[in-house]
Design an enzyme around this catalytic site. Structure first.
Site, PDB file in Angstrom:
ATOM      1  N   THR A  44       8.847  45.679   7.465  1.00 29.39           N
ATOM      2  CA  THR A  44       8.592  45.830   8.904  1.00 29.39           C
ATOM      3  C   THR A  44       7.444  46.826   9.103  1.00 29.39           C
ATOM      4  OG1 THR A  44      10.389  47.459   8.897  1.00 29.39           O
ATOM      5  CG2 THR A  44      10.919  45.295   9.783  1.00 29.39           C
ATOM      6  N   LYS A  47      15.852  60.787  15.182  1.00 28.99           N
ATOM      7  CA  LYS A  47      16.095  61.199  16.571  1.00 28.99           C
ATOM      8  C   LYS A  47      17.258  60.429  17.185  1.00 28.99           C
ATOM      9  CE  LYS A  47      13.574  63.697  15.415  1.00 28.99           C
ATOM     10  NZ  LYS A  47      12.763  63.871  14.197  1.00 28.99           N
ATOM     11  N   ILE A  91      13.152  68.624   7.844  1.00 31.14           N
ATOM     12  CA  ILE A  91      14.107  67.539   7.556  1.00 31.14           C
ATOM     13  C   ILE A  91      15.492  68.120   7.277  1.00 31.14           C
ATOM     14  CG2 ILE A  91      14.724  65.760   5.857  1.00 31.14           C
ATOM     15  CD1 ILE A  91      11.801  64.981   5.717  1.00 31.14           C
ATOM     16  N   HIS A 103      10.623  74.747  40.341  1.00 35.09           N
ATOM     17  CA  HIS A 103      11.853  75.518  40.167  1.00 35.09           C
ATOM     18  C   HIS A 103      13.062  74.656  40.531  1.00 35.09           C
ATOM     19  CE1 HIS A 103      14.590  78.925  40.214  1.00 35.09           C
ATOM     20  NE2 HIS A 103      15.084  78.457  41.355  1.00 35.09           N
TER      21      HIS A 103
HETATM   22  P1  FAD Z   1       3.378  56.552   7.114  1.00 31.65           P
HETATM   23  O1  FAD Z   1       4.142  56.553   8.363  1.00 31.65           O
HETATM   24  O2  FAD Z   1       3.993  57.127   5.897  1.00 31.65           O
HETATM   25  O3  FAD Z   1       2.999  55.031   6.850  1.00 31.65           O
HETATM   26  C1  FAD Z   1       2.327  54.610   5.725  1.00 31.65           C
HETATM   27  C2  FAD Z   1       2.637  53.151   5.494  1.00 31.65           C
HETATM   28  O4  FAD Z   1       1.743  52.671   4.485  1.00 31.65           O
HETATM   29  C3  FAD Z   1       4.043  52.898   4.946  1.00 31.65           C
HETATM   30  O5  FAD Z   1       4.706  51.953   5.751  1.00 31.65           O
HETATM   31  C4  FAD Z   1       3.825  52.335   3.538  1.00 31.65           C
HETATM   32  O6  FAD Z   1       4.749  51.296   3.212  1.00 31.65           O
HETATM   33  C5  FAD Z   1       2.415  51.752   3.663  1.00 31.65           C
HETATM   34  N1  FAD Z   1       1.697  51.715   2.379  1.00 31.65           N
HETATM   35  C6  FAD Z   1       1.499  52.750   1.521  1.00 31.65           C
HETATM   36  N2  FAD Z   1       0.711  52.352   0.485  1.00 31.65           N
HETATM   37  C7  FAD Z   1       0.417  51.049   0.726  1.00 31.65           C
HETATM   38  C8  FAD Z   1      -0.363  50.097   0.028  1.00 31.65           C
HETATM   39  N3  FAD Z   1      -1.037  50.402  -1.082  1.00 31.65           N
HETATM   40  N4  FAD Z   1      -0.433  48.839   0.538  1.00 31.65           N
HETATM   41  C9  FAD Z   1       0.226  48.498   1.680  1.00 31.65           C
HETATM   42  N5  FAD Z   1       0.962  49.377   2.393  1.00 31.65           N
HETATM   43  C10 FAD Z   1       1.048  50.635   1.917  1.00 31.65           C
HETATM   44  N6  FAD Z   1       6.817  63.430  12.394  1.00 31.65           N
HETATM   45  C11 FAD Z   1       6.765  63.783  13.698  1.00 31.65           C
HETATM   46  O7  FAD Z   1       5.669  64.019  14.228  1.00 31.65           O
HETATM   47  N7  FAD Z   1       7.901  63.884  14.437  1.00 31.65           N
HETATM   48  C12 FAD Z   1       9.115  63.650  13.913  1.00 31.65           C
HETATM   49  O8  FAD Z   1      10.131  63.746  14.620  1.00 31.65           O
HETATM   50  C13 FAD Z   1       9.205  63.310  12.550  1.00 31.65           C
HETATM   51  N8  FAD Z   1      10.403  63.081  11.976  1.00 31.65           N
HETATM   52  C14 FAD Z   1      10.453  62.723  10.659  1.00 31.65           C
HETATM   53  C15 FAD Z   1      11.708  62.522  10.087  1.00 31.65           C
HETATM   54  C16 FAD Z   1      11.806  62.159   8.761  1.00 31.65           C
HETATM   55  C17 FAD Z   1      13.173  61.948   8.156  1.00 31.65           C
HETATM   56  C18 FAD Z   1      10.630  61.967   7.994  1.00 31.65           C
HETATM   57  C19 FAD Z   1      10.725  61.524   6.558  1.00 31.65           C
HETATM   58  C20 FAD Z   1       9.384  62.165   8.549  1.00 31.65           C
HETATM   59  C21 FAD Z   1       9.282  62.562   9.890  1.00 31.65           C
HETATM   60  N9  FAD Z   1       8.054  62.818  10.497  1.00 31.65           N
HETATM   61  C22 FAD Z   1       8.002  63.195  11.801  1.00 31.65           C
HETATM   62  C23 FAD Z   1       6.788  62.680   9.758  1.00 31.65           C
HETATM   63  C24 FAD Z   1       6.118  61.335  10.103  1.00 31.65           C
HETATM   64  O9  FAD Z   1       6.997  60.290   9.777  1.00 31.65           O
HETATM   65  C25 FAD Z   1       4.809  61.184   9.351  1.00 31.65           C
HETATM   66  O10 FAD Z   1       3.983  62.288   9.609  1.00 31.65           O
HETATM   67  C26 FAD Z   1       4.089  59.913   9.789  1.00 31.65           C
HETATM   68  O11 FAD Z   1       4.880  58.775   9.577  1.00 31.65           O
HETATM   69  C27 FAD Z   1       2.766  59.761   9.030  1.00 31.65           C
HETATM   70  O12 FAD Z   1       2.132  58.593   9.439  1.00 31.65           O
HETATM   71  P2  FAD Z   1       1.113  57.806   8.497  1.00 31.65           P
HETATM   72  O13 FAD Z   1       0.600  56.675   9.313  1.00 31.65           O
HETATM   73  O14 FAD Z   1       0.135  58.749   7.910  1.00 31.65           O
HETATM   74  O15 FAD Z   1       1.964  57.260   7.267  1.00 31.65           O
HETATM   75  P1  NAD Z   2       9.110  71.030   4.687  1.00 34.93           P
HETATM   76  O1  NAD Z   2       7.846  71.357   4.022  1.00 34.93           O
HETATM   77  O2  NAD Z   2       9.219  71.116   6.161  1.00 34.93           O
HETATM   78  O3  NAD Z   2      10.286  71.943   4.109  1.00 34.93           O
HETATM   79  C1  NAD Z   2      10.583  71.991   2.758  1.00 34.93           C
HETATM   80  C2  NAD Z   2      11.341  73.278   2.485  1.00 34.93           C
HETATM   81  O4  NAD Z   2      11.828  73.229   1.162  1.00 34.93           O
HETATM   82  C3  NAD Z   2      10.479  74.530   2.603  1.00 34.93           C
HETATM   83  O5  NAD Z   2      11.142  75.474   3.385  1.00 34.93           O
HETATM   84  C4  NAD Z   2      10.322  74.992   1.159  1.00 34.93           C
HETATM   85  O6  NAD Z   2      10.173  76.367   1.024  1.00 34.93           O
HETATM   86  C5  NAD Z   2      11.624  74.502   0.559  1.00 34.93           C
HETATM   87  N1  NAD Z   2      11.608  74.275  -0.873  1.00 34.93           N
HETATM   88  C6  NAD Z   2      10.620  73.736  -1.617  1.00 34.93           C
HETATM   89  N2  NAD Z   2      11.004  73.646  -2.901  1.00 34.93           N
HETATM   90  C7  NAD Z   2      12.273  74.114  -2.956  1.00 34.93           C
HETATM   91  C8  NAD Z   2      13.226  74.262  -3.992  1.00 34.93           C
HETATM   92  N3  NAD Z   2      12.957  73.887  -5.231  1.00 34.93           N
HETATM   93  N4  NAD Z   2      14.440  74.781  -3.697  1.00 34.93           N
HETATM   94  C9  NAD Z   2      14.739  75.158  -2.410  1.00 34.93           C
HETATM   95  N5  NAD Z   2      13.863  75.038  -1.396  1.00 34.93           N
HETATM   96  C10 NAD Z   2      12.665  74.508  -1.662  1.00 34.93           C
HETATM   97  O7  NAD Z   2       9.478  69.565   4.164  1.00 34.93           O
HETATM   98  P2  NAD Z   2      10.559  68.519   4.667  1.00 34.93           P
HETATM   99  O8  NAD Z   2      11.588  69.161   5.500  1.00 34.93           O
HETATM  100  O9  NAD Z   2      10.949  67.757   3.465  1.00 34.93           O
HETATM  101  O10 NAD Z   2       9.685  67.589   5.607  1.00 34.93           O
HETATM  102  C11 NAD Z   2       8.540  66.891   5.064  1.00 34.93           C
HETATM  103  C12 NAD Z   2       7.512  66.656   6.115  1.00 34.93           C
HETATM  104  O11 NAD Z   2       7.965  65.750   7.084  1.00 34.93           O
HETATM  105  C13 NAD Z   2       7.114  67.939   6.802  1.00 34.93           C
HETATM  106  O12 NAD Z   2       5.771  68.201   6.493  1.00 34.93           O
HETATM  107  C14 NAD Z   2       7.251  67.675   8.257  1.00 34.93           C
HETATM  108  O13 NAD Z   2       6.067  67.951   8.929  1.00 34.93           O
HETATM  109  C15 NAD Z   2       7.562  66.193   8.371  1.00 34.93           C
HETATM  110  N6  NAD Z   2       8.684  66.078   9.309  1.00 34.93           N
HETATM  111  C16 NAD Z   2       8.467  66.414  10.611  1.00 34.93           C
HETATM  112  C17 NAD Z   2       9.497  66.370  11.516  1.00 34.93           C
HETATM  113  C18 NAD Z   2       9.246  66.769  12.920  1.00 34.93           C
HETATM  114  O14 NAD Z   2       8.095  66.832  13.323  1.00 34.93           O
HETATM  115  N7  NAD Z   2      10.274  67.014  13.738  1.00 34.93           N
HETATM  116  C19 NAD Z   2      10.772  65.997  11.114  1.00 34.93           C
HETATM  117  C20 NAD Z   2      10.966  65.693   9.781  1.00 34.93           C
HETATM  118  C21 NAD Z   2       9.911  65.715   8.892  1.00 34.93           C
END
Ligand code: FAD
Ligand code: NAD
Length: 464
Positions: free
Chosen positions: A39, A53, A183, A443
């Site tokens: 997808t 979320k 995360i 407010h």
């Molecule tokens: P991605 O979303 O990673 O998309 C890349 C796509 O490329 C993937 O679908 C992959 O399958 C495809 N792809 C890779 N290589 C190839 C290839 N060679 N050929 C074809 N397809 C390929 N960010 C926020 O701002 N707010 C949030 O609330 C938030 N929550 C998150 C919660 C979780 C659990 C996680 C894991 C991440 C969250 N993030 C959040 C981070 C956010 O998801 C990423 O920053 C964002 O998706 C990055 O977008 P992108 O387009 O760079 O790559």
């Molecule tokens: P993160 O970088 O936010 O946090 C990773 C944490 O793991 C850090 O505090 C680090 O010090 C700790 N750490 C690293 N190695 C460790 C070890 N060996 N033992 C114990 N602690 C260790 O990474 P994440 O939470 O995995 O999220 C990944 C990315 O996804 C982030 O860059 C974030 O921007 C993005 N994300 C964003 C949102 C959002 O915007 N609400 C939500 C989820 C994910």
């Protein structure tokens, strides 16, 4: 164009890639997007922002009912229980609706979806599945994947990464979260709210690295109050699955006596790394930097003309909205327009309860650059937070001492994710703290706390 199949080929359909593809098509360019997932929508829509979320929202409502918080407002629920299958069902529906929405937008804008994994043949040619296509411009938007922790095997049953943690079929009795980042705290909150004991093991001496120091400390206090346990300055050296249990070995980050922690489930959330492997970068004449990222110039062009890169695969915060803005900018640059992203003003939000948000410099970073003034206002003194029984948190405005220009805004508040937008907009327009202080805010709203914090920079808040 005669020699090319497409003006633009985007590799990856996450928030960076799909937005770039749609914008390129809107600008009249013949566009395709390669995606290997079943997808569209990338990490964010499939296994990231959206499903997390959906669970955060549902689990927050559950906790409000289960903890008696609703009863205190006069909303009595005589009998209630957790229906985890339904909670997962609404998560799956949200993902389905939004990923399907991207597919609809591709059709509407005539973006062709090339299904399969893309690999460079040379700088303008890519194979996707059994098809080889040539494009005048190629945008690498391949995103990122979970960083593995050496010595720990993710089985997606008892030892899970973020994807597994979104799909747990039962509430863990004891979830150990490795990594106190975004995360770990968001998904840790989900499972704590529905009944799990949660222990967060963080390598550093405080959670949420990169955020403002005050915010990190206060957030830690709030999460502890909510019942999470923190083991700071601690590293996990081993996690062994024994039947339905996991035994973790931990020791002080600086080294010392090891001890064990028993868990029912473990979430590994120590960060994410860029997806550049298996892309054939060398065939295109590109190399990744030491962190595996693709370096670009200000326009998102790489060192090879005609190849561009955006999103999590390039340096900068790994955030969906940053990727989206870069997607629009790169398409505009390819079309000969001027696409710009102001990387100094990218808000970040942690969607816990209360939410945690910030934009611009932290107080620590701002102090390193020169003299500053700081204004702080507690949510306890905000009337809307009071009526909603949301006393935790504060807003902090950091301004240049000489010019009063706002350098950063940080906050913890129930709706901080929404409130931070006005701070980002003010900073984008080069606002001073006085500009915010003299803007009329409705407010009673939580946003009045931003106005009061700005007034506090000038030393004259009304309500404290
Ligand atoms: P991605 O979303 O990673 O998309 C890349 C796509 O490329 C993937 O679908 C992959 O399958 C495809 N792809 C890779 N290589 C190839 C290839 N060679 N050929 C074809 N397809 C390929 N960010 C926020 O701002 N707010 C949030 O609330 C938030 N929550 C998150 C919660 C979780 C659990 C996680 C894991 C991440 C969250 N993030 C959040 C981070 C956010 O998801 C990423 O920053 C964002 O998706 C990055 O977008 P992108 O387009 O760079 O790559
Ligand atoms: P993160 O970088 O936010 O946090 C990773 C944490 O793991 C850090 O505090 C680090 O010090 C700790 N750490 C690293 N190695 C460790 C070890 N060996 N033992 C114990 N602690 C260790 O990474 P994440 O939470 O995995 O999220 C990944 C990315 O996804 C982030 O860059 C974030 O921007 C993005 N994300 C964003 C949102 C959002 O915007 N609400 C939500 C989820 C994910």
């Amino acid at each position: 164009m005669a020699d090319y199949d497409f003006d633009v080929l985007v590799i990856g359909s996450g928030p960076g890639g799909y937005v770039a593809a749609i914008r390129a098509a809107q600008l009249g360019l013949k566009t395709a997007c390669a995606e290997s997932r079943a997808t569209l929508g990338g990490t964010c829509l499939n296994v990231g922002c959206i499903p997390s979320k959906a669970l955060l929202h549902a689990s927050e409502l559950y906790e409000e009912a289960a903890s008696g918080a609703l009863a205190k407002l006069g909303v009595k629920i005589d009998s209630m229980s957790l229906d985890l299958d339904t909670m997962h069902g609404q998560r799956i529906d949200a993902v389905k609706g939004l990923t399907g929405g991207v597919e609809y937008l591709f059709k509407k804008n005539k973006v062709e979806w090339l299904k399969g994994h893309a690999t460079f043949v040379n700088a303008d040619t890519v194979t996707v599945g059994d098809r080889t296509v040539r494009a005048k411009n190629i945008v690498i938007a391949t995103g990122s994947s979970v960083t593995p922790l050496p010595g720990i095997t993710v089985d997606q049953e008892r030892i899970v990464d973020s994807t597994g943690a979104l799909e747990l079929p039962e509430v863990p009795s004891h979830l150990v979260v490795i990594g106190g980042g975004v995360i770990g705290l968001e998904l840790g909150s989900v499972w704590r709210r529905v009944g799990a004991q949660v222990t967060v093991v963080e390598f550093l001496d405080q959670i949420l690295p990169g955020m403002d120091g005050d915010v990190r400390k206060e957030a830690n206090k709030i999460f502890r109050k909510q019942g999470m346990t923190f083991r700071l300055s601690t590293k996990v050296t081993k996690a062994e699955r024994i039947g339905d249990k996991v035994v973790l070995t931990v020791e002080p980050a600086a080294g010392g006596t090891p001890e064990t922690i028993e868990a029912s489930h473990v979430l590994v959330s120590i960060g994410r790394r860029p997806n550049t492997e298996g892309l054939g970068l060398d065939k295109a004449g590109l190399t990744a930097n030491k962190r595996g990222q693709i370096e670009t110039d200000h326009d998102f062009g790489t060192s090879v003309p005609g190849i561009w890169a955006i999103g999590d695969v390039i340096p900068g915060p790994m955030l969906a909205h940053k990727a989206e803005d870069e997607g629009i900018a790169v398409a505009e640059n390819i079309a000969g327009l001027t696409g710009i992203v102001n990387h100094d003003v990218i808000p970040s939000v942690v969607y816990t309860s209360p939410e945690i948000a910030g934009v611009g410099l932290t107080e620590e970073q701002a102090k390193e650059r020169g003299e500053i003034k700081v204004g702080k206002f507690p949510m306890l003194a905000n009337s809307r937070a009071k009526t909603n029984h949301e006393p935790d948190g504060f807003v902090k405005v950091i301004a240049d001492a000489k010019t009063d220009r706002v350098l950063g805004v940080w906050m913890i508040a129930s709706v901080a994710g929404t409130m931070i937008a006005q701070a980002a907009q003010a900073m984008e327009f080069g606002a001073t703290s006085e500009d915010i202080a003299y803007t009329c805010h409705a407010h009673p709203t939580h946003s009045e706390a931003v106005k009061e914090a700005a007034m506090a920079v000038l030393g004259k808040p009304i309500h404290i």
